[in-house]
Motif scaffolding. Structure first.
Motif, PDB file in Angstrom:
ATOM      1  N   PRO A  16       5.376   1.840  -2.493  1.00  0.00           N
ATOM      2  CA  PRO A  16       5.651   1.078  -3.707  1.00  0.00           C
ATOM      3  C   PRO A  16       7.168   0.859  -3.838  1.00  0.00           C
ATOM      4  O   PRO A  16       7.949   1.789  -3.643  1.00  0.00           O
ATOM      5  CB  PRO A  16       5.134   1.966  -4.833  1.00  0.00           C
ATOM      6  CG  PRO A  16       4.160   2.886  -4.182  1.00  0.00           C
ATOM      7  CD  PRO A  16       4.668   3.093  -2.777  1.00  0.00           C
ATOM      8  N   LEU A  17       7.548  -0.366  -4.110  1.00  0.00           N
ATOM      9  CA  LEU A  17       8.976  -0.665  -4.255  1.00  0.00           C
ATOM     10  C   LEU A  17       9.573   0.204  -5.348  1.00  0.00           C
ATOM     11  O   LEU A  17       9.045   0.282  -6.454  1.00  0.00           O
ATOM     12  CB  LEU A  17       9.173  -2.140  -4.604  1.00  0.00           C
ATOM     13  CG  LEU A  17      10.616  -2.613  -4.639  1.00  0.00           C
ATOM     14  CD1 LEU A  17      11.209  -2.590  -3.229  1.00  0.00           C
ATOM     15  CD2 LEU A  17      10.702  -4.005  -5.218  1.00  0.00           C
ATOM     16  N   TYR A  47       5.649  -4.033  -2.552  1.00  0.00           N
ATOM     17  CA  TYR A  47       5.686  -2.974  -1.550  1.00  0.00           C
ATOM     18  C   TYR A  47       6.819  -3.169  -0.558  1.00  0.00           C
ATOM     19  O   TYR A  47       7.178  -4.287  -0.210  1.00  0.00           O
ATOM     20  CB  TYR A  47       4.348  -2.901  -0.798  1.00  0.00           C
ATOM     21  CG  TYR A  47       3.258  -2.377  -1.680  1.00  0.00           C
ATOM     22  CD1 TYR A  47       3.069  -1.007  -1.832  1.00  0.00           C
ATOM     23  CD2 TYR A  47       2.447  -3.242  -2.408  1.00  0.00           C
ATOM     24  CE1 TYR A  47       2.088  -0.512  -2.673  1.00  0.00           C
ATOM     25  CE2 TYR A  47       1.463  -2.752  -3.248  1.00  0.00           C
ATOM     26  CZ  TYR A  47       1.300  -1.396  -3.378  1.00  0.00           C
ATOM     27  OH  TYR A  47       0.334  -0.909  -4.214  1.00  0.00           O
ATOM     28  N   HIS A  48       7.331  -2.047  -0.111  1.00  0.00           N
ATOM     29  CA  HIS A  48       8.378  -1.938   0.899  1.00  0.00           C
ATOM     30  C   HIS A  48       7.708  -1.328   2.120  1.00  0.00           C
ATOM     31  O   HIS A  48       6.867  -0.432   1.984  1.00  0.00           O
ATOM     32  CB  HIS A  48       9.471  -1.033   0.311  1.00  0.00           C
ATOM     33  CG  HIS A  48      10.287  -0.258   1.289  1.00  0.00           C
ATOM     34  ND1 HIS A  48      11.262  -0.826   2.056  1.00  0.00           N
ATOM     35  CD2 HIS A  48      10.281   1.054   1.605  1.00  0.00           C
ATOM     36  CE1 HIS A  48      11.837   0.107   2.800  1.00  0.00           C
ATOM     37  NE2 HIS A  48      11.260   1.257   2.544  1.00  0.00           N
ATOM     38  N   SER A  49       8.038  -1.788   3.307  1.00  0.00           N
ATOM     39  CA  SER A  49       7.413  -1.240   4.506  1.00  0.00           C
ATOM     40  C   SER A  49       8.396  -0.408   5.320  1.00  0.00           C
ATOM     41  O   SER A  49       9.611  -0.629   5.274  1.00  0.00           O
ATOM     42  CB  SER A  49       6.844  -2.365   5.372  1.00  0.00           C
ATOM     43  OG  SER A  49       7.862  -3.259   5.758  1.00  0.00           O
ATOM     44  N   ALA A 110       5.446  10.357   0.674  1.00  0.00           N
ATOM     45  CA  ALA A 110       4.324  10.896  -0.117  1.00  0.00           C
ATOM     46  C   ALA A 110       3.735   9.833  -1.048  1.00  0.00           C
ATOM     47  O   ALA A 110       2.588   9.947  -1.471  1.00  0.00           O
ATOM     48  CB  ALA A 110       4.787  12.105  -0.933  1.00  0.00           C
ATOM     49  N   ASP A 111       4.509   8.792  -1.349  1.00  0.00           N
ATOM     50  CA  ASP A 111       4.046   7.720  -2.224  1.00  0.00           C
ATOM     51  C   ASP A 111       3.361   6.582  -1.468  1.00  0.00           C
ATOM     52  O   ASP A 111       2.915   5.608  -2.081  1.00  0.00           O
ATOM     53  CB  ASP A 111       5.224   7.149  -3.017  1.00  0.00           C
ATOM     54  CG  ASP A 111       5.839   8.165  -3.954  1.00  0.00           C
ATOM     55  OD1 ASP A 111       5.079   8.874  -4.637  1.00  0.00           O
ATOM     56  OD2 ASP A 111       7.083   8.259  -3.997  1.00  0.00           O
ATOM     57  N   ALA A 112       3.289   6.673  -0.143  1.00  0.00           N
ATOM     58  CA  ALA A 112       2.699   5.599   0.658  1.00  0.00           C
ATOM     59  C   ALA A 112       1.261   5.350   0.219  1.00  0.00           C
ATOM     60  O   ALA A 112       0.470   6.281   0.073  1.00  0.00           O
ATOM     61  CB  ALA A 112       2.753   5.954   2.136  1.00  0.00           C
ATOM     62  N   VAL A 113       0.942   4.094   0.016  1.00  0.00           N
ATOM     63  CA  VAL A 113      -0.397   3.710  -0.427  1.00  0.00           C
ATOM     64  C   VAL A 113      -1.299   3.541   0.796  1.00  0.00           C
ATOM     65  O   VAL A 113      -0.977   2.787   1.710  1.00  0.00           O
ATOM     66  CB  VAL A 113      -0.345   2.416  -1.257  1.00  0.00           C
ATOM     67  CG1 VAL A 113      -1.747   1.951  -1.625  1.00  0.00           C
ATOM     68  CG2 VAL A 113       0.507   2.626  -2.495  1.00  0.00           C
ATOM     69  N   GLY A 114      -2.382   4.283   0.807  1.00  0.00           N
ATOM     70  CA  GLY A 114      -3.332   4.182   1.907  1.00  0.00           C
ATOM     71  C   GLY A 114      -2.937   4.955   3.148  1.00  0.00           C
ATOM     72  O   GLY A 114      -3.611   4.856   4.167  1.00  0.00           O
ATOM     73  N   GLY A 178      -1.250  -5.486  -4.328  1.00  0.00           N
ATOM     74  CA  GLY A 178       0.137  -5.955  -4.375  1.00  0.00           C
ATOM     75  C   GLY A 178       0.473  -7.005  -3.352  1.00  0.00           C
ATOM     76  O   GLY A 178      -0.392  -7.598  -2.731  1.00  0.00           O
ATOM     77  N   ARG A 179       1.788  -7.196  -3.209  1.00  0.00           N
ATOM     78  CA  ARG A 179       2.277  -8.149  -2.259  1.00  0.00           C
ATOM     79  C   ARG A 179       3.603  -7.671  -1.694  1.00  0.00           C
ATOM     80  O   ARG A 179       4.257  -6.803  -2.266  1.00  0.00           O
ATOM     81  CB  ARG A 179       2.438  -9.542  -2.879  1.00  0.00           C
ATOM     82  CG  ARG A 179       3.567  -9.667  -3.867  1.00  0.00           C
ATOM     83  CD  ARG A 179       3.608 -11.080  -4.487  1.00  0.00           C
ATOM     84  NE  ARG A 179       4.866 -11.304  -5.160  1.00  0.00           N
ATOM     85  CZ  ARG A 179       5.932 -11.865  -4.612  1.00  0.00           C
ATOM     86  NH1 ARG A 179       5.883 -12.294  -3.368  1.00  0.00           N
ATOM     87  NH2 ARG A 179       7.053 -12.031  -5.289  1.00  0.00           N
ATOM     88  N   ALA A 180       3.949  -8.225  -0.558  1.00  0.00           N
ATOM     89  CA  ALA A 180       5.245  -7.950   0.075  1.00  0.00           C
ATOM     90  C   ALA A 180       6.037  -9.237  -0.064  1.00  0.00           C
ATOM     91  O   ALA A 180       5.639 -10.273   0.445  1.00  0.00           O
ATOM     92  CB  ALA A 180       5.040  -7.594   1.540  1.00  0.00           C
TER      93      ALA A 180
END
Length: 186
Positions: A16-17, A47-49, A110-114, A178-180
């Protein structure tokens, strides 16, 4: 049995950004609110990758972050670029860095989604991705200096590296919620 080379893995994380701090989160939400209003659509999560590359016993984190975000001396910085405008890039608060950090960490993992998304297990492509990191263009974050129709940010970095290292990216879009903000499929 012939040696097949090192075990390899390229993992993609959607974070999450602003997961690591309030300023980025607030500014990202304001940005998304303005863009959503201009596009006549609902506000979505941004989102940030980041990438994690494993080659044998070695692990590398590849990520674009603010230049001032981590005090570690050897964090694998391969280049820096300006944020917003070139002239603002003279100040540390308006610089980003791209890291190829051997045995590094993604601070907000730890906040990574999925959780991690497996991109490939191909050692040739993984090695090529790592070799390409210093060749990434140091263009201005938040601008479209490459004339792609999308602003340059962490997701652009990820897309650039995966495409040039011949990874398949068709199903690597951000979480459904969300979106990137760079044209990464959503």
């Amino acid at each position: 049995m012939a040696d097949r080379g090192p075990a390899a893995s390229v993992l993609l994380y959607w974070l999450p950004l602003g997961a690591g701090g309030r300023s980025v989160r607030f500014n990202g939400r304001m940005f998304e609110a303005v863009v959503a209003r201009n596009e006549h659509r609902a506000v979505r999560d941004l989102y940030h990758s980041a990438l994690e590359v494993h080659l044998g016993d070695d692990r590398f984190v590849v990520e674009m972050t603010p230049a001032w975000s981590t005090p570690a001396a050897d964090r694998g910085v391969v280049l820096e670029g300006p944020v917003g405008t070139r002239w603002l890039g003279r100040f540390a608060a308006f610089r980003y860095e791209i890291r190829r950090w051997h045995m590094g960490v993604i601070p907000d993992i730890a906040d990574a989604v999925g959780g991690p998304r497996q991109v490939s297990r191909n050692p040739v492509r993984a090695r090529r991705l790592l070799e390409l990191v210093p060749a990434v263009p140091a263009v201005t974050w938040g601008r479209d200096e490459l004339r792609t129709g999308d602003m340059w940010n962490s997701n652009s970095l990820t897309a650039w590296l995966l495409a040039r290292s011949d990874h398949h990216t068709d199903d690597l879009g951000p979480p459904a919620s969300g979106r990137a903000p760079d044209g990464t499929p959503d």
